[in-house]
Scaffold this motif. Structure first.
Motif, mmCIF file in Angstrom:
data_model
loop_
_atom_site.group_PDB
_atom_site.id
_atom_site.type_symbol
_atom_site.label_atom_id
_atom_site.label_comp_id
_atom_site.label_asym_id
_atom_site.label_seq_id
_atom_site.Cartn_x
_atom_site.Cartn_y
_atom_site.Cartn_z
ATOM 1 N N ASP A 157 -44.681 8.996 -31.768
ATOM 2 C CA ASP A 157 -45.662 10.022 -32.079
ATOM 3 C C ASP A 157 -45.388 10.385 -33.666
ATOM 4 O O ASP A 157 -44.251 10.550 -34.003
ATOM 5 C CB ASP A 157 -45.748 11.287 -31.528
ATOM 6 N N ALA A 158 -46.446 10.528 -34.606
ATOM 7 C CA ALA A 158 -46.201 10.670 -35.909
ATOM 8 C C ALA A 158 -45.571 12.094 -35.981
ATOM 9 O O ALA A 158 -46.615 13.121 -35.390
ATOM 10 C CB ALA A 158 -47.650 10.555 -36.744
ATOM 11 N N MET A 159 -44.695 12.387 -36.787
ATOM 12 C CA MET A 159 -44.188 13.863 -36.954
ATOM 13 C C MET A 159 -43.900 14.104 -38.329
ATOM 14 O O MET A 159 -43.788 13.380 -39.326
ATOM 15 C CB MET A 159 -42.667 13.866 -36.295
ATOM 16 N N PRO A 160 -44.027 15.349 -38.891
ATOM 17 C CA PRO A 160 -43.797 15.752 -40.005
ATOM 18 C C PRO A 160 -42.257 15.162 -40.372
ATOM 19 O O PRO A 160 -41.413 15.595 -39.538
ATOM 20 C CB PRO A 160 -44.141 17.308 -40.095
ATOM 21 N N LEU A 161 -42.300 14.639 -41.668
ATOM 22 C CA LEU A 161 -40.841 14.187 -41.713
ATOM 23 C C LEU A 161 -39.549 15.179 -41.972
ATOM 24 O O LEU A 161 -38.558 14.917 -41.552
ATOM 25 C CB LEU A 161 -40.869 13.068 -42.921
ATOM 26 N N ARG A 162 -40.022 16.268 -42.669
ATOM 27 C CA ARG A 162 -38.855 16.992 -42.708
ATOM 28 C C ARG A 162 -38.219 17.548 -41.560
ATOM 29 O O ARG A 162 -37.159 17.767 -41.155
ATOM 30 C CB ARG A 162 -39.349 18.242 -43.534
ATOM 31 N N GLU A 163 -39.232 18.045 -40.463
ATOM 32 C CA GLU A 163 -38.839 18.569 -39.338
ATOM 33 C C GLU A 163 -38.321 17.428 -38.237
ATOM 34 O O GLU A 163 -37.453 17.335 -37.855
ATOM 35 C CB GLU A 163 -40.162 19.167 -38.397
ATOM 36 N N GLY A 164 -38.855 16.124 -38.436
ATOM 37 C CA GLY A 164 -38.904 15.278 -37.592
ATOM 38 C C GLY A 164 -37.507 14.349 -37.869
ATOM 39 O O GLY A 164 -36.731 14.304 -36.683
ATOM 40 N N LEU A 165 -37.173 14.166 -39.105
ATOM 41 C CA LEU A 165 -36.052 13.679 -39.342
ATOM 42 C C LEU A 165 -34.779 14.582 -39.194
ATOM 43 O O LEU A 165 -33.695 14.101 -38.559
ATOM 44 C CB LEU A 165 -35.927 13.155 -41.039
ATOM 45 N N ALA A 166 -34.841 15.691 -39.395
ATOM 46 C CA ALA A 166 -33.737 16.715 -38.944
ATOM 47 C C ALA A 166 -33.514 16.805 -37.285
ATOM 48 O O ALA A 166 -32.320 16.731 -36.994
ATOM 49 C CB ALA A 166 -33.880 17.944 -39.643
ATOM 50 N N GLU A 167 -34.571 16.918 -36.541
ATOM 51 C CA GLU A 167 -34.732 16.882 -35.271
ATOM 52 C C GLU A 167 -33.848 15.698 -34.485
ATOM 53 O O GLU A 167 -32.997 15.704 -33.647
ATOM 54 C CB GLU A 167 -35.956 17.216 -34.674
ATOM 55 N N TYR A 168 -34.365 14.471 -35.320
ATOM 56 C CA TYR A 168 -33.756 13.112 -34.585
ATOM 57 C C TYR A 168 -32.582 12.925 -34.902
ATOM 58 O O TYR A 168 -31.671 12.205 -34.407
ATOM 59 C CB TYR A 168 -34.910 12.158 -34.557
ATOM 60 N N ALA A 169 -32.068 13.355 -36.109
ATOM 61 C CA ALA A 169 -30.670 13.165 -36.545
ATOM 62 C C ALA A 169 -29.666 13.867 -35.689
ATOM 63 O O ALA A 169 -28.951 12.975 -35.280
ATOM 64 C CB ALA A 169 -30.677 13.998 -38.087
ATOM 65 N N LEU A 170 -30.044 14.897 -35.123
ATOM 66 C CA LEU A 170 -29.150 15.611 -34.134
ATOM 67 C C LEU A 170 -29.244 14.973 -32.659
ATOM 68 O O LEU A 170 -28.244 14.745 -32.058
ATOM 69 C CB LEU A 170 -29.451 17.219 -33.989
ATOM 70 N N ILE A 171 -30.410 14.709 -32.406
ATOM 71 C CA ILE A 171 -30.733 14.044 -30.982
ATOM 72 C C ILE A 171 -30.075 12.954 -30.890
ATOM 73 O O ILE A 171 -29.266 12.527 -29.821
ATOM 74 C CB ILE A 171 -32.326 13.837 -30.731
#
Length: 236
Positions: free
Chosen positions: A71-85
């Motif tokens: 799913d398309a995500m805002p990059l600032r939030e998405g990159l930080a979230e999936y970096a940790l996931i």
């Protein structure tokens, strides 16, 4: 490709995206203050990959974690979230620890150009990633006919999402493994959880969505330099 268009494509994924993801992990492990990202907050489907660089010259990096979202995500939030996931919740690996930071590299894949394929063979190795979905083969009867690999299955019953198996491979994974199209799709079916026989009939039940990606990678040394350039003189 025209010059301006080529520049736009090349700039889709940049080191700044990688630094932002790396920063999320670094701050989570060290309680440091994050640095504000310096890129446009566009929306993309994305994957974050962590690799461990070998201490031996000539040895390729080793996968340490890779998870993303279609799913398309805002990059600032998405990159930080999936970096940790991908660092902490990839079930194939133990959680990344602080002591591992100097050996890590971070790769970002922003996914583009999604298209529905006309068959499980309608894509190009080295250009496309694949996302497959198919009904659990144990839940439908076999066909007595011998079909063409370019056709659709003659029998595709309706299943709800609980009976549908899915898997994906990013574009660079398939050539790295040396697979042809059939081998890649069969491997994706195994990855999705199907352990039974794979026949032409089961292959023809696969719905394949092809896509491309724009990728960038940075290592620990580059990240440390970036933190210092942004005012962190105390980084490890």
């Amino acid at each position: 490709m025209e010059g301006d268009q080529a520049d736009k494509v090349d700039n889709v994924c940049t080191p700044e995206h990688c630094f932002h993801a790396f920063d999320a992990l670094y701050c989570a492990l060290t309680s440091s203050e994050p640095i504000s990202p310096n890129f446009v907050d566009e929306k993309y489907p994305l994957f974050v990959t962590w690799n461990t660089r070998s201490s031996r010259a000539g040895q390729p990096p080793r996968l340490r974690g890779c998870i993303g979202n279609f799913d398309a995500m805002p990059l600032r939030e998405g990159l930080a979230e999936y970096a940790l996931i991908s660092a902490f919740k990839d079930s194939r690996f133990r959680k990344i620890e602080r002591r591992e930071l100097p050996s890590l590299e971070c790769g970002i894949s922003l996914l583009t150009d999604f298209e529905d394929a006309s068959s499980y063979l309608d894509w190009t190795v080295g250009t496309h990633g694949i996302y497959i979905s198919f009904p659990n083969p144990s839940l439908y009867p076999p066909s007595s006919s011998t079909p063409s690999p370019l056709s659709s299955s003659a029998y595709l019953p309706r299943f709800n999402s609980r009976h549908t198996l899915t898997a994906t491979y990013l574009p660079d994974v398939i050539p790295d493994q040396g697979w042809d199209k059939v081998e890649a799709v069969e491997s994706a079916m195994r990855k999705a959880g199907w352990n039974g026989a794979i026949t032409e009939e089961t292959l023809r039940t696969v719905k394949l969505r092809r896509y491309q990606s724009r990728k960038c990678e940075v290592g620990w040394e580059e990240f440390v330099q970036w933190r210092r350039e942004n005012g962190d003189d105390d980084i490890l």
